[in-house]
Write an enzyme that holds these catalytic residues in place. Structure first.
Site, PDB file in Angstrom:
ATOM      1  N   SER A 129      37.363  33.005  35.421  1.00 57.65           N
ATOM      2  CA  SER A 129      35.802  32.779  35.584  1.00 57.65           C
ATOM      3  C   SER A 129      35.510  31.312  35.555  1.00 57.65           C
ATOM      4  O   SER A 129      35.854  30.512  36.370  1.00 57.65           O
ATOM      5  CB  SER A 129      35.310  33.743  34.427  1.00 57.65           C
ATOM      6  OG  SER A 129      33.970  34.072  35.003  1.00 57.65           O
ATOM      7  N   ASP A 189      39.510  55.125  50.155  1.00 52.82           N
ATOM      8  CA  ASP A 189      40.610  55.204  49.513  1.00 52.82           C
ATOM      9  C   ASP A 189      41.995  55.111  50.395  1.00 52.82           C
ATOM     10  O   ASP A 189      43.161  54.458  49.917  1.00 52.82           O
ATOM     11  CB  ASP A 189      40.884  56.374  48.478  1.00 52.82           C
ATOM     12  CG  ASP A 189      42.046  56.369  47.415  1.00 52.82           C
ATOM     13  OD1 ASP A 189      42.632  55.280  47.536  1.00 52.82           O
ATOM     14  OD2 ASP A 189      42.166  57.436  46.979  1.00 52.82           O
ATOM     15  N   ASP A 212      44.098  51.924  53.398  1.00 51.32           N
ATOM     16  CA  ASP A 212      45.091  51.257  53.585  1.00 51.32           C
ATOM     17  C   ASP A 212      46.421  52.143  53.460  1.00 51.32           C
ATOM     18  O   ASP A 212      47.775  51.686  53.664  1.00 51.32           O
ATOM     19  CB  ASP A 212      45.178  50.303  52.051  1.00 51.32           C
ATOM     20  CG  ASP A 212      45.346  51.416  50.910  1.00 51.32           C
ATOM     21  OD1 ASP A 212      45.337  52.678  51.159  1.00 51.32           O
ATOM     22  OD2 ASP A 212      45.528  50.782  49.760  1.00 51.32           O
ATOM     23  N   ASP A 238      45.292  56.214  46.324  1.00 54.23           N
ATOM     24  CA  ASP A 238      45.813  55.983  45.200  1.00 54.23           C
ATOM     25  C   ASP A 238      44.562  55.442  44.206  1.00 54.23           C
ATOM     26  O   ASP A 238      44.801  55.010  42.973  1.00 54.23           O
ATOM     27  CB  ASP A 238      46.734  54.877  45.174  1.00 54.23           C
ATOM     28  CG  ASP A 238      46.238  53.566  45.991  1.00 54.23           C
ATOM     29  OD1 ASP A 238      45.161  53.628  46.359  1.00 54.23           O
ATOM     30  OD2 ASP A 238      47.185  52.651  45.791  1.00 54.23           O
ATOM     31  N   ASP A 243      35.859  42.716  42.016  1.00 57.96           N
ATOM     32  CA  ASP A 243      35.124  41.847  41.041  1.00 57.96           C
ATOM     33  C   ASP A 243      33.602  41.828  41.652  1.00 57.96           C
ATOM     34  O   ASP A 243      33.383  41.323  42.857  1.00 57.96           O
ATOM     35  CB  ASP A 243      35.698  40.371  41.100  1.00 57.96           C
ATOM     36  CG  ASP A 243      34.994  39.559  40.142  1.00 57.96           C
ATOM     37  OD1 ASP A 243      33.661  39.496  39.717  1.00 57.96           O
ATOM     38  OD2 ASP A 243      35.883  38.585  39.724  1.00 57.96           O
ATOM     39  N   HIS A 263      36.560  41.940  37.215  1.00 59.43           N
ATOM     40  CA  HIS A 263      36.454  40.556  37.101  1.00 59.43           C
ATOM     41  C   HIS A 263      37.507  40.298  35.874  1.00 59.43           C
ATOM     42  O   HIS A 263      37.226  40.441  34.691  1.00 59.43           O
ATOM     43  CB  HIS A 263      34.940  40.058  36.610  1.00 59.43           C
ATOM     44  CG  HIS A 263      34.582  38.794  36.341  1.00 59.43           C
ATOM     45  ND1 HIS A 263      34.942  37.733  37.000  1.00 59.43           N
ATOM     46  CD2 HIS A 263      34.198  38.100  35.231  1.00 59.43           C
ATOM     47  CE1 HIS A 263      34.646  36.420  36.647  1.00 59.43           C
ATOM     48  NE2 HIS A 263      34.267  36.732  35.539  1.00 59.43           N
TER      49      HIS A 263
END
Length: 478
Positions: free
Chosen positions: A179, A249, A252, A256, A401, A440
């Protein structure tokens, strides 16, 4: 790179330390109180006993003028001859905050556990919390120290103490931060390219004026109704998150609970659009408009993108901490960061506590941020000096994030590759890892407990620096 302690430090022999050096005595630790350094003074030195996974170490506190509080931890025995420096989070201001917990992000812990001499700082001021920036009001020295100078000063002080304590100099140095600590990591590579052999930059908030000034003000304004009420809250976040996961979900090829790359899934918002009387199960026009603005990121009236990307799909489970708060009144840190930054840090003349993110003008204020961008920002893609020094850099970011957008990190990497002649020209210097489903800095646990504890960038960085093996993963071994 080899690091020699300053000439003004106590005169010591320049012999190279041997790995696993013999035990130092408590008297040697206490004697560090008398170490002389330019523009810095030791305030305390004491032996700390071994605890859990940490060895016994000499804890030294130093103030580097004007007001940088620095802590250096020197192993009492088994020093590996190397140095490890940690960044700090948010607006910092709390010395060693990360080491008060059990995690490794922005903490000295990973280095100390491996035998490194370690150090960190509060970045040059004392703050009541990491979202509080009143210290910066009319204080350009503190802004400069937070922006970049505390990085070099921490390194300088630590090297002087290493030289005094071990009778020699460290042979290798590593910087780790996430960060704001990630911004400091990028700053280290750009402003101090010869100081660190290896750098770990997590979720780097490398462009504070663009991110906290422009993008966070956009997020707050988009989620504020005309009457000042909040538009999207934790309930709406749950509705949106469930719908996103149901649609994305499997994009890809695996179901999962993770979205491998939010750019790969187009969300159809029709199922969330209110048509029935049951408002609790859908989003009205105002809520959908806020969501659209959050996804797109900040724009001016002409439609020009003012900051890369927006809030990624898949980050919704973490919105309570950063964006919406929860039903217990906790969280909602983005509005706090945006207000503090705009009030006390963002502009050459600080508007003060009356300023709010609602006052940010997307037509004129981005240009007003340019003065302080020179102090804070570390998003230059030019790593030529760091590359020429032989440095190695691991950059990691969670795709989920919602406070520091991962799209900025991807753009930075693509720009760095472009000016390096392509990824082949960058691969010996930078390894980028985008982690699906990660919050994050891995602060909140996600699917199957995915968090910062699931990562270990230090081991592959050490191998990369030692034998040239480029990292292929930063996941911790199970």
């Amino acid at each position: 790179m080899k690091y020699l302690f300053p000439a003004m430090a106590l005169a010591m022999a320049a012999s190279v330390p041997q790995q696993g050096q013999a035990q130092q005595s408590p008297e040697q630790c206490r004697a560090l109180r008398s170490t002389v350094m330019d523009a810095a003074s030791v305030t305390s030195a004491r032996v700390m006993p071994a605890l859990d996974t940490l060895p016994s170490y000499c804890e030294v506190r130093v103030t580097a003028r004007p007001a940088i509080s620095i802590e250096v931890r020197l192993p009492m025995e088994g020093w590996n001859g190397k140095y490890y420096q940690a960044g700090c989070g948010g607006f910092c201001g709390i010395l060693g905050r990360a080491d008060a917990g059990g995690g490794w992000v922005n903490a000295m812990r990973p280095g100390l556990e491996r035998g490194y001499a370690t150090a960190t700082s509060d970045s040059g001021h004392h703050g009541l919390s990491v979202t509080e920036a009143t210290w910066a009001m009319g204080n350009p020295d503190a802004e400069r120290d937070w922006g970049w100078r505390s990085i070099g000063e921490t390194h300088r002080v630590a090297q002087a103490l290493i030289g005094a304590f071990y009778d020699g100099a460290s042979e290798q140095a590593v910087f780790q931060g996430c960060s704001t600590g990630g911004r400091m990591a990028h700053m280290a590579a750009q402003r101090y390219p010869d100081l660190f052999d290896g750098i770990i930059a997590g979720a780097p908030a490398m462009d504070y004026t663009g991110l906290v000034g422009t993008a966070m003000s956009w997020v707050v304004q988009a989620n504020t109704a005309e009457d000042g009420s909040q538009i999207l809250g934790p309930h709406e976040a749950k509705l949106i998150g469930d719908e996103v996961m149901s649609q994305c979900d499997g994009a890809d090829g695996k179901a999962d609970g993770l979205i491998a790359d939010p750019r790969a899934c187009e969300i159809d918002l029709a199922p969330l659009t209110c048509e029935a009387e049951d408002k609790d199960s859908c989003l009205d026009e105002q809520e959908l408009a806020t969501l659209t603005k959050w996804r797109e990121g900040p724009r001016n009236a002409a439609g020009d993108q003012l900051y890369p990307g927006g809030i990624p799909e898949g980050s919704e489970p973490y919105w309570w901490l950063w964006l919406t708060g929860n039903d217990k009144g906790a969280g909602k840190l983005v509005p706090a960061f945006a207000k503090s930054f705009g009030s006390y840090m963002a502009f050459p003349t600080d508007p003060g506590p009356e300023w709010t993110p609602a006052d940010f003008d997307f037509e004129t204020d981005p240009a007003r941020l340019e003065t302080m961008a020179e102090v804070y920002n570390a998003d230059s893609p030019d790593l030529s000096a760091f590359r020429n020094a032989g440095g190695k850099m691991i950059v990691w970011h969670g795709w989920a994030d919602s406070i520091v957008t991962p799209y900025k990190t991807v753009k930075w990497y693509e720009d760095a590759a472009r000016i390096s002649g392509g990824e082949d020209g960058l691969k010996d210097t930078v390894a980028l890892f985008m982690v699906p489903g990660l919050d994050h800095c891995g602060i909140l646990p996600g699917t199957d407990g995915l968090s910062a504890a699931s990562l270990d960038p230090m081991s592959p960085l050490e191998r990369w620096m030692t034998d040239g093996t480029r990292p292929t993963s930063i996941m911790a071994p199970e």
